[in-house]
Design a protein around this motif. Structure first.
Motif, mmCIF file in Angstrom:
data_model
loop_
_atom_site.group_PDB
_atom_site.id
_atom_site.type_symbol
_atom_site.label_atom_id
_atom_site.label_comp_id
_atom_site.label_asym_id
_atom_site.label_seq_id
_atom_site.Cartn_x
_atom_site.Cartn_y
_atom_site.Cartn_z
ATOM 1 N N VAL A 35 0.738 -0.963 -0.199
ATOM 2 C CA VAL A 35 -0.158 0.179 0.132
ATOM 3 C C VAL A 35 0.802 1.388 -0.093
ATOM 4 O O VAL A 35 0.522 2.352 -0.967
ATOM 5 C CB VAL A 35 -1.311 -0.079 1.132
ATOM 6 C CG1 VAL A 35 -1.977 1.581 0.980
ATOM 7 C CG2 VAL A 35 -2.135 -0.978 1.136
ATOM 8 N N TYR A 47 -0.937 -0.220 -13.134
ATOM 9 C CA TYR A 47 -1.634 -0.722 -13.848
ATOM 10 C C TYR A 47 -0.938 -1.824 -14.265
ATOM 11 O O TYR A 47 -1.373 -2.834 -14.907
ATOM 12 C CB TYR A 47 -2.260 0.710 -14.350
ATOM 13 C CG TYR A 47 -3.617 -0.458 -15.071
ATOM 14 C CD1 TYR A 47 -4.588 -0.561 -14.223
ATOM 15 C CD2 TYR A 47 -3.772 -0.704 -16.472
ATOM 16 C CE1 TYR A 47 -6.048 -1.446 -14.624
ATOM 17 C CE2 TYR A 47 -5.186 -1.454 -16.727
ATOM 18 C CZ TYR A 47 -5.890 -1.459 -15.915
ATOM 19 O OH TYR A 47 -7.510 -2.358 -16.454
ATOM 20 N N LEU A 236 -12.860 4.509 0.509
ATOM 21 C CA LEU A 236 -12.268 2.939 -0.199
ATOM 22 C C LEU A 236 -13.394 1.488 -0.574
ATOM 23 O O LEU A 236 -13.622 0.469 -1.512
ATOM 24 C CB LEU A 236 -12.090 2.641 1.391
ATOM 25 C CG LEU A 236 -10.556 2.907 1.127
ATOM 26 C CD1 LEU A 236 -10.096 2.835 2.954
ATOM 27 C CD2 LEU A 236 -9.445 3.197 0.668
ATOM 28 N N VAL A 237 -14.332 1.685 -0.129
ATOM 29 C CA VAL A 237 -15.333 0.517 -0.619
ATOM 30 C C VAL A 237 -16.406 1.070 -0.805
ATOM 31 O O VAL A 237 -16.313 0.076 -1.844
ATOM 32 C CB VAL A 237 -16.152 0.214 1.406
ATOM 33 C CG1 VAL A 237 -16.890 -0.388 1.460
ATOM 34 C CG2 VAL A 237 -15.276 0.007 2.536
ATOM 35 N N GLU A 261 -7.490 5.750 -8.463
ATOM 36 C CA GLU A 261 -6.841 4.249 -7.542
ATOM 37 C C GLU A 261 -5.972 4.465 -7.083
ATOM 38 O O GLU A 261 -5.127 3.727 -6.125
ATOM 39 C CB GLU A 261 -6.062 3.014 -8.851
ATOM 40 C CG GLU A 261 -7.155 2.629 -9.430
ATOM 41 C CD GLU A 261 -8.062 1.442 -8.218
ATOM 42 O OE1 GLU A 261 -7.181 0.810 -8.255
ATOM 43 O OE2 GLU A 261 -8.978 1.887 -8.461
ATOM 44 N N TYR A 265 -4.754 4.244 -2.321
ATOM 45 C CA TYR A 265 -3.186 4.230 -1.386
ATOM 46 C C TYR A 265 -3.422 5.137 -0.612
ATOM 47 O O TYR A 265 -3.075 4.868 -0.042
ATOM 48 C CB TYR A 265 -2.192 3.862 -2.515
ATOM 49 C CG TYR A 265 -3.011 2.138 -3.345
ATOM 50 C CD1 TYR A 265 -2.835 1.156 -2.567
ATOM 51 C CD2 TYR A 265 -2.592 2.384 -4.429
ATOM 52 C CE1 TYR A 265 -3.070 0.266 -3.733
ATOM 53 C CE2 TYR A 265 -3.208 0.712 -5.251
ATOM 54 C CZ TYR A 265 -3.289 -0.315 -4.174
ATOM 55 O OH TYR A 265 -3.142 -1.544 -5.177
ATOM 56 N N VAL A 268 -5.395 5.598 2.511
ATOM 57 C CA VAL A 268 -5.345 4.664 4.169
ATOM 58 C C VAL A 268 -3.140 4.940 4.491
ATOM 59 O O VAL A 268 -3.549 4.978 5.546
ATOM 60 C CB VAL A 268 -5.294 3.312 3.113
ATOM 61 C CG1 VAL A 268 -4.100 2.465 3.764
ATOM 62 C CG2 VAL A 268 -5.863 2.572 2.471
ATOM 63 N N VAL B 120 -10.384 0.180 6.705
ATOM 64 C CA VAL B 120 -9.067 0.311 6.051
ATOM 65 C C VAL B 120 -8.524 -1.756 5.563
ATOM 66 O O VAL B 120 -8.428 -1.550 4.236
ATOM 67 C CB VAL B 120 -7.852 1.001 6.607
ATOM 68 C CG1 VAL B 120 -6.530 0.614 5.728
ATOM 69 C CG2 VAL B 120 -8.147 2.219 6.351
ATOM 70 N N VAL B 122 -11.039 -3.671 4.878
ATOM 71 C CA VAL B 122 -11.926 -4.428 4.082
ATOM 72 C C VAL B 122 -11.244 -3.826 2.768
ATOM 73 O O VAL B 122 -11.253 -4.221 1.281
ATOM 74 C CB VAL B 122 -13.476 -3.790 3.779
ATOM 75 C CG1 VAL B 122 -14.245 -4.031 3.026
ATOM 76 C CG2 VAL B 122 -13.691 -4.782 5.159
ATOM 77 N N GLY B 123 -10.970 -2.182 2.770
ATOM 78 C CA GLY B 123 -10.991 -1.516 1.607
ATOM 79 C C GLY B 123 -9.622 -2.497 1.152
ATOM 80 O O GLY B 123 -9.451 -2.395 -0.290
ATOM 81 N N MET B 124 -8.451 -2.586 2.160
ATOM 82 C CA MET B 124 -7.399 -2.994 1.498
ATOM 83 C C MET B 124 -7.505 -4.510 0.820
ATOM 84 O O MET B 124 -6.689 -4.956 0.117
ATOM 85 C CB MET B 124 -6.049 -3.384 2.267
ATOM 86 C CG MET B 124 -5.279 -2.024 2.930
ATOM 87 S SD MET B 124 -4.348 -2.306 4.569
ATOM 88 C CE MET B 124 -2.968 -3.690 3.858
ATOM 89 N N LEU B 126 -9.704 -5.085 -0.801
ATOM 90 C CA LEU B 126 -10.675 -4.751 -2.355
ATOM 91 C C LEU B 126 -10.102 -4.277 -2.807
ATOM 92 O O LEU B 126 -10.186 -5.064 -4.424
ATOM 93 C CB LEU B 126 -11.829 -3.310 -2.004
ATOM 94 C CG LEU B 126 -12.903 -4.083 -0.968
ATOM 95 C CD1 LEU B 126 -13.753 -2.743 -1.347
ATOM 96 C CD2 LEU B 126 -13.754 -5.286 -1.863
ATOM 97 N N PHE B 127 -8.674 -3.557 -2.556
ATOM 98 C CA PHE B 127 -7.871 -3.401 -3.506
ATOM 99 C C PHE B 127 -7.134 -4.635 -4.211
ATOM 100 O O PHE B 127 -6.956 -4.562 -5.677
ATOM 101 C CB PHE B 127 -6.163 -2.787 -3.134
ATOM 102 C CG PHE B 127 -6.195 -1.703 -2.230
ATOM 103 C CD1 PHE B 127 -7.726 -0.077 -2.470
ATOM 104 C CD2 PHE B 127 -5.822 -1.328 -0.943
ATOM 105 C CE1 PHE B 127 -7.735 0.799 -2.436
ATOM 106 C CE2 PHE B 127 -5.812 0.102 -0.747
ATOM 107 C CZ PHE B 127 -6.880 1.072 -0.667
ATOM 108 N N PHE B 128 -6.098 -5.177 -3.474
ATOM 109 C CA PHE B 128 -5.867 -6.819 -4.082
ATOM 110 C C PHE B 128 -6.357 -7.325 -4.510
ATOM 111 O O PHE B 128 -6.359 -7.826 -5.691
ATOM 112 C CB PHE B 128 -5.436 -7.716 -2.720
ATOM 113 C CG PHE B 128 -4.523 -6.749 -2.014
ATOM 114 C CD1 PHE B 128 -3.309 -6.519 -2.549
ATOM 115 C CD2 PHE B 128 -4.268 -6.287 -0.467
ATOM 116 C CE1 PHE B 128 -2.224 -5.652 -1.646
ATOM 117 C CE2 PHE B 128 -3.376 -5.798 0.041
ATOM 118 C CZ PHE B 128 -2.281 -4.956 -0.191
ATOM 119 N N SER B 133 -8.773 -3.549 -11.190
ATOM 120 C CA SER B 133 -6.746 -2.329 -10.812
ATOM 121 C C SER B 133 -5.812 -4.235 -9.783
ATOM 122 O O SER B 133 -5.103 -2.881 -9.127
ATOM 123 C CB SER B 133 -6.583 -1.185 -10.137
ATOM 124 O OG SER B 133 -7.645 -1.655 -9.529
#
Lengths: 297, 297
Positions: A35, A47, A236-237, A261, A265, A268, B120, B122-124, B126-128, B133
């Motif tokens: 992150v 990306y 974020l969600v 995007e 990051y 966070v 955060v 859950v946010g992370m 979702l990123f992964f 992306s």
């Protein structure tokens, strides 16, 4: 343990143990590191090449967007206030509850201990709690976030155990001889000796307030009162951050998607900043806290 | 009477906590009766008419009832089955590490995620796992695979929920076991070593029995919380396409109660949930008392 010669089997065991632990550490650490690296990366390059061991092209554009967003500042301000006020109430109330319960000569100790700890195992539930707060007029006010959780029974028990085991009884008795009353005793003698446990409680409760989103979700509707976590939830969600990207709106759709995007990051990292700075300092306290807590009362 | 008088100062200290528990714990318990009434805000809790078990029947007969029970139990038991033993295993491995310094470093890393807010986390997540992306799909595509929308597929929800929870909590949960292991007398290890017991036998016959009380207490508490799965996190991870496996009793209660203002019905759902939890806790505690010597009460 004095073991001079390790057998071959034990050496193999130790080696495997070490390998597992290292892999484990990597699994915990990599997402956190990712992150941070991603937040400094150029979203377009990220990306194309998502596996990071170093930032992909250096850029702080995402941070600029985060800091230019008024929501983030409102969130930080409110979270600070709620955490500060909430933790203060927590500490005050937990001490007031834990101290009498720690005194063996307190008449009615058993009944109160039962009444308090019973709430750990049975509760009215979400809806009756909501109705209580609503009849008290707390809906839409910050007090709904700090009063209903004023005492965590678990923390109260930890504190009671601390008082019972770490405050010498002779000290209390001699203070009584000198004409001290219970309230004076608590303020002048018990509290000054309780700095370590209070520090631990400040951290436990404080982190809880800082990270809480659900109470705010239920009780608050005015955006000016939102804590940081609710804004984070939007970004974020739910991926609602259009107002954040307005400054970048002259660019095309694809660029805005990429900016989005990067912002995720960066936000966070920004939100974790207070803890990140304090973490090395705090970790000693946290460990001590759980050690105190593991002494059964 | 004399003892009562002697405790007067302590009663004064306890005044605020008693008020607190009365208002925010016992008043909601009193309010639970609306589960058996048709609550009308104008009439108040007391004045609203009784309807018996009507709300419960409606809940039990609803077509989604089975699904809610299945999801709640599945998510909880999945969490228990991996969430109880893994921290113990980690603690055992840390305990066997030869370098104290390295062990402290690993430990400090391991519980860092505990302090990250659930939003955060859950946010992370979702990123992964993002299909457009995220790094996971990025790597899959790098190896020529097809991008997968993990969150939208109901088959993945339980795994995503449980393992992200393990990632966050394993280090913190293992702390208490590490603390308990430090309390095992070293003479026992030495004696076993002299008797020729290998590493595994020492772990099996000395370390594990040494921390058994801690394991039992934590396991009882975990079972007592089976029906209240990390509901704030479930709520954040829910999207329309995974409701089939993600809707649990508590999220349903939140939606019907807070969002749709069906207070009585939702209170009935909540009460049902709490009673099952309470019964589970008592049963498990009773079993622990019969089988071993450790129990909550």
């Amino acid at each position: 343990m004095a073991m001079v010669n390790r057998s071959k089997g034990e050496k193999v065991f130790d080696a495997f143990n070490l390998i597992f632990i290292m892999v484990f550490s990597l699994i915990i650490l990599y997402p956190l590191l990712y992150v941070v690296l991603a937040s400094f990366s150029n979203p377009a390059e990220l990306y194309k090449n998502p596996l990071l061991f170093w930032p992909q092209g250096f850029n702080v554009e995402s941070y600029k967007l985060v800091f230019e967003n008024p929501d983030i500042w409102i969130g930080f301000r409110n979270s600070f206030i709620y955490t500060f006020v909430g933790t203060f109430i927590n500490i005050l109330m937990t001490v007031l509850a834990a101290y009498p319960l720690s005194r063996r000569d307190f008449f009615g100790r058993g009944i109160f201990t039962f009444l308090f700890t019973f709430t750990m195992f049975f509760s009215g539930g979400l809806i009756p709690m909501y109705l209580v707060n609503s009849s008290l007029g707390l809906v839409g006010s910050m007090w709904a976030l700090v009063l209903p959780g004023a005492i965590s029974v678990f923390n109260m028990i930890i504190m009671r155990t601390y008082f019972q085991t770490r405050i010498p009884r002779e000290l209390e008795e001699s203070a009584f001889m000198d004409g001290c009353n219970d309230i004076k005793l608590l303020i002048k003698i018990v509290l000054p000796l309780s700095a370590p446990i209070i520090a631990v409680m400040v951290l436990f409760y404080g982190v809880g307030h800082w990270n809480n989103y659900f109470d705010a979700l239920i009780y608050l509707s005015d955006r000016n009162q939102f804590p940081l976590q609710l804004f984070l939830r939007e970004i974020l969600v739910k991926e609602e951050m259009e107002n954040m990207l307005q400054s970048a709106s002259d660019t095309g759709y694809a660029d805005r998607m990429l900016a989005k995007e990067g912002v995720k990051y960066a936000v966070v990292v920004v939100s974790a900043l207070p803890l990140l700075i304090l973490y090395p300092l705090l970790s000693k306290f946290f460990e001590k806290g759980i050690l105190v807590g593991s002494i059964k009362g | 009477m004399k003892r009562l008088k002697k405790s007067a100062g302590l009663y004064l200290i306890l005044l605020l906590p008693v008020l607190y528990f009365g208002i925010w714990h016992y008043w909601p318990m009193y309010g639970v009766q609306i589960a058996f009434k048709d609550f009308l805000p104008g009439l108040g809790i007391w004045g609203s008419p009784w309807v018996g078990f009507e709300h419960f029947e409606r809940f039990f007969n609803a077509y989604y009832f089975e699904r809610l029970i299945r999801n709640t139990l599945a998510i909880s038991f999945y969490g228990l089955v991996v969430g109880v033993p893994l921290p113990i295993i980690l603690a055992l491995m840390l305990n066997e590490m030869r370098s104290k310094k390295l062990r402290n470093v690993v430990q400090t890393i391991s519980y860092a995620p505990h302090f990250i807010s659930v939003v955060v986390i859950v946010g992370m997540l979702l990123f992964f796992i993002s299909p457009t992306s995220g790094v996971v799909n990025g790597v899959i595509e790098m190896f020529g695979g097809q991008s997968v929308d993990f969150l939208a597929d109901p088959d993945n929800f339980w795994h995503l929920f449980t393992w992200s929870g393990i990632w966050q909590s394993i280090g913190w949960s293992s702390l208490i076991y590490t603390a308990a292991m430090a309390g095992v007398p070293p003479e026992q290890y030495e004696a076993a070593y002299i008797d020729g017991a290998g590493k595994f036998r020492r772990i099996w016959h000395i370390t594990l029995p040494g921390i058994r009380p801690t394991i039992v207490i934590l396991a009882i508490l975990a079972v007592g919380g089976v029906m209240s799965v990390g509901f704030e996190k479930v709520l954040l991870m829910q999207i329309g396409s995974n409701l089939e496996t993600s809707e649990v009793i508590s999220t349903y209660m939140y939606k019907s109660g807070i969002l749709n203002a069906q207070y009585s019905f939702s209170a009935a759902v909540g009460l049902f949930n709490n009673i099952i939890n309470f019964i589970l806790l008592i049963v498990v505690n009773q079993i622990a008392r019969k089988v071993g010597e450790t129990s909550l009460w």
